[in-house]
Design an enzyme around this catalytic site. Structure first.
Site, PDB file in Angstrom:
ATOM      1  N   HIS A  80      -0.526   0.363 -10.180  1.00  0.00           N
ATOM      2  CA  HIS A  80      -1.196  -0.581  -9.278  1.00  0.00           C
ATOM      3  C   HIS A  80      -1.706  -1.804 -10.045  1.00  0.00           C
ATOM      4  CE1 HIS A  80      -3.430  -0.750  -5.174  1.00  0.00           C
ATOM      5  NE2 HIS A  80      -3.146  -1.967  -5.602  1.00  0.00           N
ATOM      6  N   ARG A 124       0.852  -1.182   0.000  1.00  0.00           N
ATOM      7  CA  ARG A 124       0.000   0.000   0.000  1.00  0.00           C
ATOM      8  C   ARG A 124       0.889   1.234   0.000  1.00  0.00           C
ATOM      9  NH1 ARG A 124      -3.287  -2.745  -1.642  1.00  0.00           N
ATOM     10  NH2 ARG A 124      -5.364  -3.282  -0.825  1.00  0.00           N
ATOM     11  N   GLU A 179      -3.702   7.715  -5.377  1.00  0.00           N
ATOM     12  CA  GLU A 179      -3.778   7.057  -6.690  1.00  0.00           C
ATOM     13  C   GLU A 179      -4.972   7.581  -7.474  1.00  0.00           C
ATOM     14  OE1 GLU A 179      -3.703   2.824  -6.096  1.00  0.00           O
ATOM     15  OE2 GLU A 179      -1.653   2.859  -5.315  1.00  0.00           O
TER      16      GLU A 179
END
Length: 322
Positions: A288, A240, A269
Site C-alpha cells: 500500500h 481499495r 492489510e
C-alpha cells in the site's frame, strides 16, 4: 491566557513537519511510526482532543465520536475515507477532511509502474537472477506483454484515473474508461472512450481499478469480472482491496483466465506472507505505497495540519469531505 486547541496525531510524524504548527496546537501523538495506535489508547486520547490527524488504520466510528466530547475536526491522511463514519461525524458536528489532489500524480506513477512491472515480469525477472537461474539466453525467456499501442481500461475516472490516462497516452495506448457517470472532459481532453463495465473488461488489455470502496464497488471484480477479461489481460489495483474478490482473482490467475496482476492494496492489510496470492509468480504485491514519496507524504501531512488549523481557528476547511 489563550489555551491552544489539542490535536491528537495517531502515528509518529517528523518534528520538522510539526514545528511550523507548534504555536497553533497542543500536539499529542502516538509514539510509534510503524505500529498503529491501539484502540484503547485512541479512545482514551480522543476524550480531550479538539482535532485528530489519523490514518486509514484508525476507525472513526460512533463509539469514538461518542467518546470525543470536544472533537471538532478529523483530518484523514488519505483520499479515501471508508475508515470514517462520515454521517455519524456530521451528526456530532465534526468536520471530516481528506487529502485529494496532492497525491494524484504520485499514485498515478505507482499505478503505471505496477502496470509496466506486471506486464514485463520485472520482479519475476529480478528474482530469476537472485535465485541463480539465469544460465542462458533463450527467445522467450521471461517474455511478457507489450504495452505500447494496447488498450487500457480505467475503472474509476477520477483525478487519479485521469492522471493514469495521461501516462497511457505517452505509451500510445487507446484509453477506455468506466465511471459512475460520463466524464466528457476526459473524453475531450484525453480521447477516452466510455464503456459499460462488462464491455470494458472484454475489450481492454490492461484493467486498472481506481474506484472508491462503496456498497456498489465492494467485490465488483469477482469471478464473472475476471472471466470477462482477456486471457492475456493484466489487472492492476491501486484503489481499495475490498473492490476485489481475492479468491476469484487467485482462481483466475491459476486457471490462466487472466495473465498477471499488480496489487498495491488488499482486503485485509497487511497481507499475510503466506496468502495464496503471495505464492504466485504472476502477481506483484506491494504494501500500500501508492502515495509513498517523501514529497507527497509530507504534503499530505501538511494539508491535514492546515485543515486542522483552519477549523480549530474558526475558518473553513480546505478540503472537506462532502
Amino acid at each position: 491566557m489563550n489555551v491552544k486547541p489539542v490535536i491528537y496525531v495517531t502515528r509518529k510524524i517528523p518534528d520538522h513537519v510539526l514545528k511550523p504548527y507548534e504555536d497553533s496546537f497542543d500536539v499529542r501523538m502516538w509514539d510509534q511510526e510503524e505500529e498503529p495506535v491501539p484502540r484503547d489508547v485512541l479512545l482514551r486520547e480522543v476524550k480531550s482532543a479538539d482535532g485528530i490527524l489519523c490514518l486509514l488504520t484508525e476507525k472513526v466510528d460512533k463509539e469514538l465520536l461518542d467518546a470525543a466530547k470536544h472533537l471538532k475536526v478529523v483530518a484523514n491522511m488519505a483520499v479515501g475515507y471508508d475508515n470514517i463514519d462520515v454521517e455519524a461525524a456530521r451528526e456530532h458536528g465534526v468536520v471530516v477532511t481528506n487529502t485529494p489532489d496532492v497525491l494524484t500524480e504520485t499514485t498515478a506513477d505507482l499505478a503505471f509502474a505496477l502496470l509496466v512491472a506486471a506486464a514485463r515480469r520485472i520482479v519475476e525477472a529480478t528474482d530469476y537472477i537472485r535465485k541463480g537461474k539465469w544460465e542462458h539466453w533463450s527467445p522467450y525467456l521471461l517474455a511478457g506483454s507489450d504495452i505500447y499501442g494496447k488498450k487500457i481500461g480505467i475503472v474509476g475516472m477520477g483525478r487519479i484515473g485521469e492522471a493514469v490516462a495521461r501516462r497511457a497516452k505517452g505509451f500510445g495506448m487507446s484509453i477506455l474508461y468506466h465511471n459512475r457517470s460520463r466524464k466528457e472532459s476526459a473524453e475531450r481532453e484525453l480521447g477516452a472512450a466510455y464503456r459499460g463495465f462488462t464491455g470494458l473488461l472484454q475489450e481492454a488489455d490492461f484493467v486498472v481499478s481506481l474506484v472508491p470502496l462503496t456498497d456498489e464497488t465492494k467485490k465488483m471484480f469477482d469471478q464473472d469480472a475476471f472471466r470477462n477479461m482477456k486471457p492475456s489481460a493484466v489487472f492492476v489495483n491501486v484503489s481499495r482491496g475490498g473492490a476485489v474478490d481475492e479468491q476469484a482473482l487467485y482462481d483466475a490467475l491459476v486457471n490462466e483466465e487472466i495473465r498477471t496482476a499488480g496489487l498495491d492494496v488488499f482486503d485485509q492489510e497487511p497481507i499475510a506472507p503466506d496468502h495464496p496470492l503471495m505464492k504466485l509468480d504472476s502477481v506483484i504485491c506491494l504494501p500500500h505505497i501508492g502515495s509513498a514519496s517523501v514529497d507527497t507524504r509530507t504534503r499530505m501531512l501538511e494539508l491535514c495540519l492546515d485543515n486542522l488549523k483552519a477549523v480549530l481557528h474558526g475558518e473553513q476547511p480546505i478540503t472537506p469531505v462532502r
